[in-house]
Structures are given as C-alpha cells and as structure tokens.
Design a protein around this motif. Structure first.
Motif, PDB file in Angstrom:
ATOM      1  N   CYS A  39       9.180   5.892  23.272  1.00  0.00           N
ATOM      2  CA  CYS A  39       9.896   5.107  24.272  1.00  0.00           C
ATOM      3  C   CYS A  39      10.412   6.030  25.374  1.00  0.00           C
ATOM      4  O   CYS A  39      10.367   7.262  25.230  1.00  0.00           O
ATOM      5  N   ALA A  40      10.905   5.449  26.453  1.00  0.00           N
ATOM      6  CA  ALA A  40      11.481   6.211  27.570  1.00  0.00           C
ATOM      7  C   ALA A  40      12.677   5.427  28.099  1.00  0.00           C
ATOM      8  O   ALA A  40      12.738   4.195  27.990  1.00  0.00           O
ATOM      9  N   ALA A  41      13.655   6.157  28.668  1.00  0.00           N
ATOM     10  CA  ALA A  41      14.850   5.530  29.248  1.00  0.00           C
ATOM     11  C   ALA A  41      15.049   6.070  30.668  1.00  0.00           C
ATOM     12  O   ALA A  41      14.877   7.273  30.904  1.00  0.00           O
ATOM     13  N   ASN A  42      15.448   5.164  31.579  1.00  0.00           N
ATOM     14  CA  ASN A  42      15.618   5.537  32.976  1.00  0.00           C
ATOM     15  C   ASN A  42      16.927   4.945  33.489  1.00  0.00           C
ATOM     16  O   ASN A  42      17.133   3.732  33.437  1.00  0.00           O
ATOM     17  N   ASP A  43      17.823   5.831  33.915  1.00  0.00           N
ATOM     18  CA  ASP A  43      19.099   5.371  34.468  1.00  0.00           C
ATOM     19  C   ASP A  43      19.100   5.422  35.992  1.00  0.00           C
ATOM     20  O   ASP A  43      20.142   5.421  36.622  1.00  0.00           O
ATOM     21  N   GLY A  44      17.955   5.483  36.588  1.00  0.00           N
ATOM     22  CA  GLY A  44      17.821   5.566  38.028  1.00  0.00           C
ATOM     23  C   GLY A  44      17.456   6.943  38.510  1.00  0.00           C
ATOM     24  O   GLY A  44      17.107   7.126  39.683  1.00  0.00           O
ATOM     25  N   GLN A  45      17.497   7.909  37.649  1.00  0.00           N
ATOM     26  CA  GLN A  45      17.167   9.276  38.037  1.00  0.00           C
ATOM     27  C   GLN A  45      15.792   9.704  37.501  1.00  0.00           C
ATOM     28  O   GLN A  45      15.457  10.874  37.498  1.00  0.00           O
ATOM     29  N   GLY A  46      15.029   8.762  36.979  1.00  0.00           N
ATOM     30  CA  GLY A  46      13.709   9.038  36.445  1.00  0.00           C
ATOM     31  C   GLY A  46      13.668   8.836  34.946  1.00  0.00           C
ATOM     32  O   GLY A  46      14.676   9.028  34.250  1.00  0.00           O
ATOM     33  N   PRO A  47      12.507   8.446  34.435  1.00  0.00           N
ATOM     34  CA  PRO A  47      12.397   8.182  32.996  1.00  0.00           C
ATOM     35  C   PRO A  47      12.409   9.471  32.171  1.00  0.00           C
ATOM     36  O   PRO A  47      11.845  10.477  32.565  1.00  0.00           O
ATOM     37  N   VAL A  48      13.044   9.372  31.038  1.00  0.00           N
ATOM     38  CA  VAL A  48      13.083  10.486  30.077  1.00  0.00           C
ATOM     39  C   VAL A  48      12.428   9.984  28.789  1.00  0.00           C
ATOM     40  O   VAL A  48      12.923   9.037  28.169  1.00  0.00           O
ATOM     41  N   PRO A  49      11.311  10.590  28.361  1.00  0.00           N
ATOM     42  CA  PRO A  49      10.606  10.079  27.169  1.00  0.00           C
ATOM     43  C   PRO A  49      11.175  10.641  25.870  1.00  0.00           C
ATOM     44  O   PRO A  49      11.780  11.703  25.842  1.00  0.00           O
ATOM     45  N   SER A  50      10.931   9.899  24.832  1.00  0.00           N
ATOM     46  CA  SER A  50      11.275  10.375  23.485  1.00  0.00           C
ATOM     47  C   SER A  50      10.092  11.130  22.900  1.00  0.00           C
ATOM     48  O   SER A  50       9.023  11.229  23.508  1.00  0.00           O
ATOM     49  N   GLU A  51      10.258  11.627  21.680  1.00  0.00           N
ATOM     50  CA  GLU A  51       9.134  12.243  20.977  1.00  0.00           C
ATOM     51  C   GLU A  51       8.241  11.151  20.385  1.00  0.00           C
ATOM     52  O   GLU A  51       8.665  10.014  20.188  1.00  0.00           O
ATOM     53  N   LEU A  52       6.980  11.536  20.054  1.00  0.00           N
ATOM     54  CA  LEU A  52       6.049  10.599  19.417  1.00  0.00           C
ATOM     55  C   LEU A  52       6.441  10.361  17.962  1.00  0.00           C
ATOM     56  O   LEU A  52       6.809  11.292  17.244  1.00  0.00           O
ATOM     57  N   VAL A  53       6.331   9.120  17.513  1.00  0.00           N
ATOM     58  CA  VAL A  53       6.606   8.741  16.127  1.00  0.00           C
ATOM     59  C   VAL A  53       5.366   8.056  15.572  1.00  0.00           C
ATOM     60  O   VAL A  53       4.845   7.107  16.169  1.00  0.00           O
ATOM     61  N   SER A  54       4.894   8.544  14.443  1.00  0.00           N
ATOM     62  CA  SER A  54       3.700   7.962  13.806  1.00  0.00           C
ATOM     63  C   SER A  54       4.099   6.767  12.951  1.00  0.00           C
ATOM     64  O   SER A  54       5.032   6.846  12.135  1.00  0.00           O
ATOM     65  N   ILE A  55       3.387   5.674  13.132  1.00  0.00           N
ATOM     66  CA  ILE A  55       3.624   4.461  12.357  1.00  0.00           C
ATOM     67  C   ILE A  55       2.428   4.250  11.426  1.00  0.00           C
ATOM     68  O   ILE A  55       1.281   4.228  11.858  1.00  0.00           O
ATOM     69  N   HIS A  56       2.725   4.116  10.123  1.00  0.00           N
ATOM     70  CA  HIS A  56       1.696   3.897   9.108  1.00  0.00           C
ATOM     71  C   HIS A  56       1.809   2.476   8.569  1.00  0.00           C
ATOM     72  O   HIS A  56       2.904   2.030   8.229  1.00  0.00           O
ATOM     73  N   VAL A  57       0.688   1.803   8.513  1.00  0.00           N
ATOM     74  CA  VAL A  57       0.665   0.430   8.010  1.00  0.00           C
ATOM     75  C   VAL A  57       0.048   0.445   6.619  1.00  0.00           C
ATOM     76  O   VAL A  57      -1.119   0.811   6.446  1.00  0.00           O
ATOM     77  N   ARG A  58       0.838   0.076   5.633  1.00  0.00           N
ATOM     78  CA  ARG A  58       0.363   0.041   4.257  1.00  0.00           C
ATOM     79  C   ARG A  58      -0.285  -1.314   3.984  1.00  0.00           C
ATOM     80  O   ARG A  58       0.287  -2.371   4.280  1.00  0.00           O
ATOM     81  N   VAL A  59      -1.499  -1.269   3.425  1.00  0.00           N
ATOM     82  CA  VAL A  59      -2.233  -2.493   3.109  1.00  0.00           C
ATOM     83  C   VAL A  59      -2.234  -2.689   1.605  1.00  0.00           C
ATOM     84  O   VAL A  59      -2.731  -1.826   0.864  1.00  0.00           O
ATOM     85  N   PRO A  60      -1.691  -3.789   1.090  1.00  0.00           N
ATOM     86  CA  PRO A  60      -1.756  -4.030  -0.359  1.00  0.00           C
ATOM     87  C   PRO A  60      -3.206  -4.163  -0.804  1.00  0.00           C
ATOM     88  O   PRO A  60      -4.086  -4.562  -0.035  1.00  0.00           O
ATOM     89  N   VAL A  61      -3.465  -3.819  -2.059  1.00  0.00           N
ATOM     90  CA  VAL A  61      -4.827  -3.936  -2.570  1.00  0.00           C
ATOM     91  C   VAL A  61      -5.204  -5.407  -2.694  1.00  0.00           C
ATOM     92  O   VAL A  61      -4.376  -6.261  -3.027  1.00  0.00           O
ATOM     93  N   SER A  62      -6.465  -5.677  -2.402  1.00  0.00           N
ATOM     94  CA  SER A  62      -7.000  -7.009  -2.645  1.00  0.00           C
ATOM     95  C   SER A  62      -7.540  -7.068  -4.069  1.00  0.00           C
ATOM     96  O   SER A  62      -7.569  -6.066  -4.788  1.00  0.00           O
TER      97      SER A  62
END
Length: 309
Positions: A92-115
């Motif tokens: 994500c990024a936040a901007n208070d009018g002085q330009g956007p400041v980004p956050s670090e990357l976060v990995s999202i893992h999606v767990r799939v239950p077994v069929s």
C-alpha cells in the motif's frame, strides 16, 4: 537579535513533517488465508495531518486495487472471497499531499483445502493374485501442499505417505489372503481431511508353477476275437501258443486286475456247463479245428501277469 527573528527560526522546524513510515498488515495475520475466506489489507502511517490518501496495489509491478481518502492513521481494504489465483505480493501507499510513500511488499498465501481423493491400484488393477506386490495410489485433485495420505484396508490403517510438493502418493504391500475386502485412502493438509470412495480388490489364488502330474495311464488296446462271450469286457492277451498234442492248442494267458472288475469272475463254457476261475490268472484252451472250447487243463500251470513284468 530581534525577538521576531528567534520566533522565525523556531517556527520553521516546528511545522508538522510529512509521512515518513507506511506499513501494511493483514487479517488473518501472517499472510495466510483459506480459499473462500476474507482477506483484509490494513495500511497504516506514523502520523496524520489532515486527510491521507491510501492506495493498495497488487504485485511488484503495482496493479492498482483501491483508493481511499480519510483523516486517519489506518485504512482497510477487503477482498471478500480469496481464490487460489489471488496468491501474490501486495503493498500500500499513503499520501498526505507531499507525495505517496509506499510500504514494503507482503506475500499473501492462499491455502486450498484438499478435495476428495481418488484411490487407484497399480498395474494389477482390481484383480490381483495372492503373493503379488500391490501398489495403492491416492491423489487429491486439489489441495495446497504438503498433503498427508493414509491408506486403509476396511478400517485398519495399512500405512501412510506424504506429498511435500502436492500431488499424489503411493503405498506398496504384499498381498495375502487377509487383504480380501475393501480399500480406501484419506488426504489431509491441515485444513480438514477427505476420504476416498471404497474400492474392492478381487483376490485369486496362485496356481502352482510345478503342478503334480498324474501318473501315465496304461492304454490297453482291445483286441478283437470271434466267439467271445462279452465283447464289452477287456480281452486277455495270448502268447506262447504251442501245440501240445493232437489238434489241441494250448495258450498261456496273462490277465491283470485292471482288465476285469474286482468282483467279476471269468466264466468258461465247456460243453454246455460253465466253470469259474479266479480273475487274477487264468489258463484255458480251445480247439482250433472245431471252435469248441475244451476243458482247461489246470495241471499245465499258469503264470501271473505281474511276475512276468
């Protein structure tokens, strides 16, 4: 130094600074979410001076997802139903009018239950012979790795195996008579377990590689002689025919138990009367010229068949 100058020097650094720290957190925490569940991306700043514009992105290349503007230290973006294809990196990024400041990357893992897994047999299929090495293969069509498999004969656990990278797993065992019945398997990856359908294995007995052979049977050729009492009965074998005296010809007869029934008696008709002799050995004579049987001369002697072999 004029007092107003001092106030000017103090006023410059005392003005609120811009955003210097932006972070992204997830709910559930840790960046792990079950397929079908909700994921919340929480963007935070270290300070706020008026409205802050929050922006959320997916992937390192920054595919824009959402924008919100509000005078708050945090803002949330929600993905209501996660899919396996949603697994990626987010920021994500936040901007208070002085330009956007980004956050670090976060990995999202999606767990799939077994069929529900599918149980199959190896090359033997559902037909197997006692003593064979049988392979059970269990595979869940879907499910996040690692996947743990258990193999069952009826309700008894035969063994287990795992697939660290996903896919299926196998279990081998030597087939015995006790393995007659139904087989199944179970798959689990920590998000619930699924059991396969029951599969029946048909067992057949192994035939001997060196079957006992029956001893050879002696085939007796049935000779044909005229004027014998019963043509259906096996005939005796004649040999050593010698002329003893006159027109009488005497023959030595070898007779075995295999030829006649045990309880049967050999009858010889002599001039209208019949006499019975033992079936094990028999000596008789007949007149060649007239074809009339003559009374056997018992004193000539006889020879048993088995003694001649």
């Amino acid at each position: 130094m004029p007092p107003w100058f001092l106030l000017l020097i103090c006023a410059l650094p005392c003005e609120p600074a811009g955003i210097s720290d932006v972070s992204l957190k997830t709910r559930p925490p840790g960046g792990w979410v079950m397929e079908g569940n909700k994921l919340v991306l929480i963007c935070s700043v270290d300070r706020v001076n008026g409205n802050i514009t929050y922006l959320w992105y997916r992937g390192a290349l920054g595919f824009h997802l959402e924008t919100k503007t509000q005078p708050a230290l945090t803002a949330e973006f929600e993905i209501s139903e996660m899919k396996q294809s949603d697994a990626d990196q987010y920021y994500c990024a936040a901007n208070d009018g002085q330009g956007p400041v980004p956050s670090e990357l976060v990995s999202i893992h999606v767990r799939v239950p077994v069929s529900r897994p599918v149980l199959t047999f190896g090359d033997s299929g559902t037909q197997a012979v006692l003593g064979d090495l049988v392979e059970l293969h269990c595979k869940a069509p879907r499910g996040s790795p690692p996947i743990f498999y258990q193999f069952y004969h009826e309700s008894t656990i035969l063994g287990n195996s795992s697939a660290p990278s996903g896919g299926g797993a196998s279990f081998n065992f030597s087939l015995t008579a006790e393995h007659s019945g139904n087989f199944s398997c179970e798959a689990s990856n920590g998000e619930g377990a699924q059991r396969s359908e029951v599969v029946a294995l048909n067992l057949t007995g192994r035939q001997s590689e060196d079957p006992l052979r029956s001893p050879p049977q002696t085939v007796l050729q049935e000779p044909t002689y005229p004027n014998l009492p019963d043509p259906r009965q096996p005939e005796p074998l004649y040999e050593n025919v010698n002329v003893v005296s006159g027109d009488d010809v005497y023959s030595l007869v070898y007779h075995t138990q295999q030829v006649l029934e045990p309880a049967a008696a050999q009858h010889v008709r002599t001039h209208g009367a019949s006499e019975t002799y033992p079936p094990s050995s028999l000596l008789w004579s007949f007149q060649v010229s007239s074809g009339i049987y003559s009374k056997p001369r018992i004193n000539i002697g006889y020879m048993d068949y088995e003694d001649t072999m």
